[in-house]
Design an enzyme around this catalytic site. Structure first.
Site, PDB file in Angstrom:
ATOM      1  N   TYR A  79       0.848  -1.199   0.000  1.00 14.30           N
ATOM      2  CA  TYR A  79       0.000   0.000   0.000  1.00 14.30           C
ATOM      3  C   TYR A  79       0.880   1.244   0.000  1.00 14.30           C
ATOM      4  CZ  TYR A  79      -5.006  -0.127  -0.059  1.00 14.30           C
ATOM      5  OH  TYR A  79      -6.292  -0.185  -0.498  1.00 14.30           O
ATOM      6  N   GLU A  89      -0.576   4.791  -0.693  1.00 13.33           N
ATOM      7  CA  GLU A  89      -1.385   5.984  -1.013  1.00 13.33           C
ATOM      8  C   GLU A  89      -0.535   7.240  -0.871  1.00 13.33           C
ATOM      9  OE1 GLU A  89      -4.627   5.584   1.690  1.00 13.33           O
ATOM     10  OE2 GLU A  89      -5.984   4.858   0.140  1.00 13.33           O
ATOM     11  N   ASP A 109      -5.749  12.812 -25.955  1.00 10.08           N
ATOM     12  CA  ASP A 109      -5.771  11.439 -25.455  1.00 10.08           C
ATOM     13  C   ASP A 109      -5.127  10.586 -26.551  1.00 10.08           C
ATOM     14  OD1 ASP A 109      -6.307   8.828 -24.871  1.00 10.08           O
ATOM     15  OD2 ASP A 109      -8.448   9.084 -24.510  1.00 10.08           O
ATOM     16  N   THR A 164      -3.059   5.332 -22.519  1.00  5.97           N
ATOM     17  CA  THR A 164      -2.976   4.019 -21.893  1.00  5.97           C
ATOM     18  C   THR A 164      -1.567   3.501 -22.180  1.00  5.97           C
ATOM     19  OG1 THR A 164      -3.800   2.989 -23.911  1.00  5.97           O
ATOM     20  CG2 THR A 164      -5.417   3.429 -22.194  1.00  5.97           C
ATOM     21  N   LYS A 222      -1.659  -0.482 -25.290  1.00 10.75           N
ATOM     22  CA  LYS A 222      -2.022  -0.636 -26.697  1.00 10.75           C
ATOM     23  C   LYS A 222      -0.725  -0.659 -27.520  1.00 10.75           C
ATOM     24  CE  LYS A 222      -6.626   1.458 -26.230  1.00 10.75           C
ATOM     25  NZ  LYS A 222      -6.788   1.762 -24.827  1.00 10.75           N
ATOM     26  N   ARG A 274      -1.601  -3.091 -18.501  1.00  9.37           N
ATOM     27  CA  ARG A 274      -2.841  -2.298 -18.566  1.00  9.37           C
ATOM     28  C   ARG A 274      -2.717  -1.131 -17.597  1.00  9.37           C
ATOM     29  NH1 ARG A 274      -6.106  -5.125 -21.560  1.00  9.37           N
ATOM     30  NH2 ARG A 274      -7.584  -3.428 -21.615  1.00  9.37           N
TER      31      ARG A 274
HETATM   32  N1  PLP Z   1      -8.903   6.595 -24.604  1.00 12.27           N
HETATM   33  C1  PLP Z   1      -8.926   5.979 -25.795  1.00 12.27           C
HETATM   34  C2  PLP Z   1      -8.673   6.790 -27.033  1.00 12.27           C
HETATM   35  C3  PLP Z   1      -9.156   4.600 -25.874  1.00 12.27           C
HETATM   36  O1  PLP Z   1      -9.207   3.998 -27.059  1.00 12.27           O
HETATM   37  C4  PLP Z   1      -9.379   3.878 -24.673  1.00 12.27           C
HETATM   38  C5  PLP Z   1      -9.634   2.428 -24.670  1.00 12.27           C
HETATM   39  O2  PLP Z   1      -9.949   1.791 -25.586  1.00 12.27           O
HETATM   40  C6  PLP Z   1      -9.373   4.580 -23.463  1.00 12.27           C
HETATM   41  C7  PLP Z   1      -9.137   5.933 -23.463  1.00 12.27           C
HETATM   42  C8  PLP Z   1      -9.715   3.907 -22.162  1.00 12.27           C
HETATM   43  O3  PLP Z   1      -8.763   3.057 -21.732  1.00 12.27           O
HETATM   44  P1  PLP Z   1      -9.106   1.942 -20.623  1.00 12.27           P
HETATM   45  O4  PLP Z   1      -9.805   0.855 -21.330  1.00 12.27           O
HETATM   46  O5  PLP Z   1      -7.746   1.592 -20.083  1.00 12.27           O
HETATM   47  O6  PLP Z   1      -9.957   2.599 -19.585  1.00 12.27           O
END
Ligand code: PLP
Length: 416
Positions: free
Chosen positions: A60, A62, A213, A239, A242, A248
């Site tokens: 842990y 935090e 994003d 993320t 991918k 993950r």
């Molecule tokens: N942002 C985009 C562009 C995504 O394609 C995804 C997932 O497919 C996410 C955010 C969310 O990721 P997670 O599945 O880890 O919550």
């Protein structure tokens, strides 16, 4: 490459739970034998997997490592001196991957959590976000009405033009009309280069923050085959599982600016913890650091380049066979195959491919006429199979297998 690792794991799990062990083994076989074409998936290294399964899972922690530049210092638990070093190192190595001085938060448990915290750091509930429509390639967390984003914020959307490209003129027009506090770009199903500079100029013109994003394309950015959002965006989220080929999880990068009189990086840290999350997953943070080190190696650049080349070959084969692909091509790791003129849906093709050992997913296409559960397209990506050693000719052969399945479905559906 993964066989021995998996066997050792399987034997350990099997001793306690034959059911779970057996199912994991089956899933391992499915993942090893199928042609995996889901654009958001990948195979991480054994080193990343080992970090995920390490003793750090027991800890842990935090809070944040002491000495953090944001002043969000210190942990709520003792015994954190080693995880402090891991987390600090993880932040430093991600700055190197993207060659940036942006502040890094490596604690988000997922891409969705990263986006949740990023909005919290920049916005108040009810503020307007101008974002990419989910039906045109955006993500649920980019303002869908069934997601927190569409409920907490006022959403406005830009979309794609007739050819399927993000239309920068329509983005500007929309931004001038709706005066958003935040302009957001990034996508789950968009196959072209995103012009971050043009977005940032529009954001500047209308006085909005700009967020990217880059979850899907982060590995391509790290590998130098997609332009970088750093320098343009106020916040970048991603993320790590991918195209980056890590565990993950999520990451947030914040530009050194002030928002409502407070440094953005401080706002990001408190939006992640204590606002959105509790204890960080230090085992995943260690795996993120391993992933970042892998992304810094020259081999990763080769990998990213190959992912894009392979996708171009896969796309070319579909076009040669007479298929429609949204935008007529691809610049990145994925394509959207347009099945609008077919008598069967994306769902039907996905299910038939599943039966034949090819894994892909149904996806809406621009100006979709079928429901989101049926769809008129499938999304196909090359990141995972490139990791497994597929070359351009292997992807062309996979396309011919999908073509045979489609021809079979055309026959079956011709009188329906
Ligand atoms: N942002 C985009 C562009 C995504 O394609 C995804 C997932 O497919 C996410 C955010 C969310 O990721 P997670 O599945 O880890 O919550």
């Amino acid at each position: 490459m993964y066989d021995e690792y998996n066997r050792a794991n399987y034997e350990l799990i099997q001793k306690t739970s034959p059911i779970v062990g057996g199912l994991i083994q089956k899933e391992f076989e499915r993942q090893s034998n199928n042609i995996e074409l889901i654009a958001s998936e990948n195979y991480c290294s054994e080193a990343v997997l080992a970090a995920c399964g390490s003793c750090l899972s027991w800890k842990y922690a935090e809070g944040y490592p002491s000495g953090r530049p944001t002043g969000n210092n210190g942990r709520y638990y003792g015994g954190c001196e080693i995880v402090d070093q891991i987390e600090q190192y993880c932040c430093e190595v991600w700055q190197k991957v993207f060659d940036t001085d942006y502040h890094v938060n490596v604690q988000p448990h997922s891409g969705s959590q990263a986006n949740f915290a990023a909005y919290k750091a920049l916005l108040n509930v009810g503020d307007t976000i101008l974002s990419f429509d989910l039906d045109h390639g955006g993500h649920l967390t980019h303002g869908s009405s069934v997601n927190f984003s569409g409920n907490l914020y006022h959403m406005e959307f830009y979309d794609v033009n007739e050819e399927g490209y993000i239309d920068m003129e329509s983005v500007r027009k929309k931004a001038l009309e709706c005066h958003p506090k935040l302009i957001l770009t990034g996508a789950s199903a968009y196959s072209r280069i995103i012009d971050f500079k043009a977005f940032s100029e529009i954001a500047k013109e209308v006085g909005a923050y700009f967020m990217v994003d880059m979850a899907h394309i982060a590995g391509l950015v790290a590998g130098g085959v997609h332009p970088s959002p750093f320098g343009y965006a106020d916040i970048v989220t991603t993320t790590t599982h991918k195209t980056l080929r890590g565990p993950r999880g999520g990451l947030i990068f914040a530009k050194p600016i002030e928002v409502d009189g407070k440094p953005l990086h401080k706002r990001v840290d408190s939006a992640v913890f204590p606002y959105a999350q509790g204890g960080p997953l230090e085992h995943i943070i260690a795996a993120k650091a391993v992933c970042a080190e892998e992304a810094l190696r020259p081999e990763f650049k080769d990998y990213a380049k190959k992912v894009v080349e392979n996708c171009a070959a896969l796309c070319d084969e579909f076009l040669k066979l007479g298929y429609k692909v949204v935008t007529g091509g691809t610049d990145n790791h994925l394509i959207l195959l347009d099945l609008s003129d077919e008598p069967f849906s994306g769902k039907v093709l996905q299910e038939r491919c599943d039966e034949r050992g090819i894994t892909l997913n149904k996806n809406c296409v621009p100006n979709e006429k079928r429901s989101p559960m049926q769809t008129s397209g499938v999304r196909i990506g090359t990141a995972a199979m490139t990791t497994r050693g597929y070359e351009a000719d292997d992807f062309r052969a996979a396309v011919r297998k999908i073509d045979a399945i489609i021809k079979e479905l055309r026959e079956e559906y011709k009188d329906k």
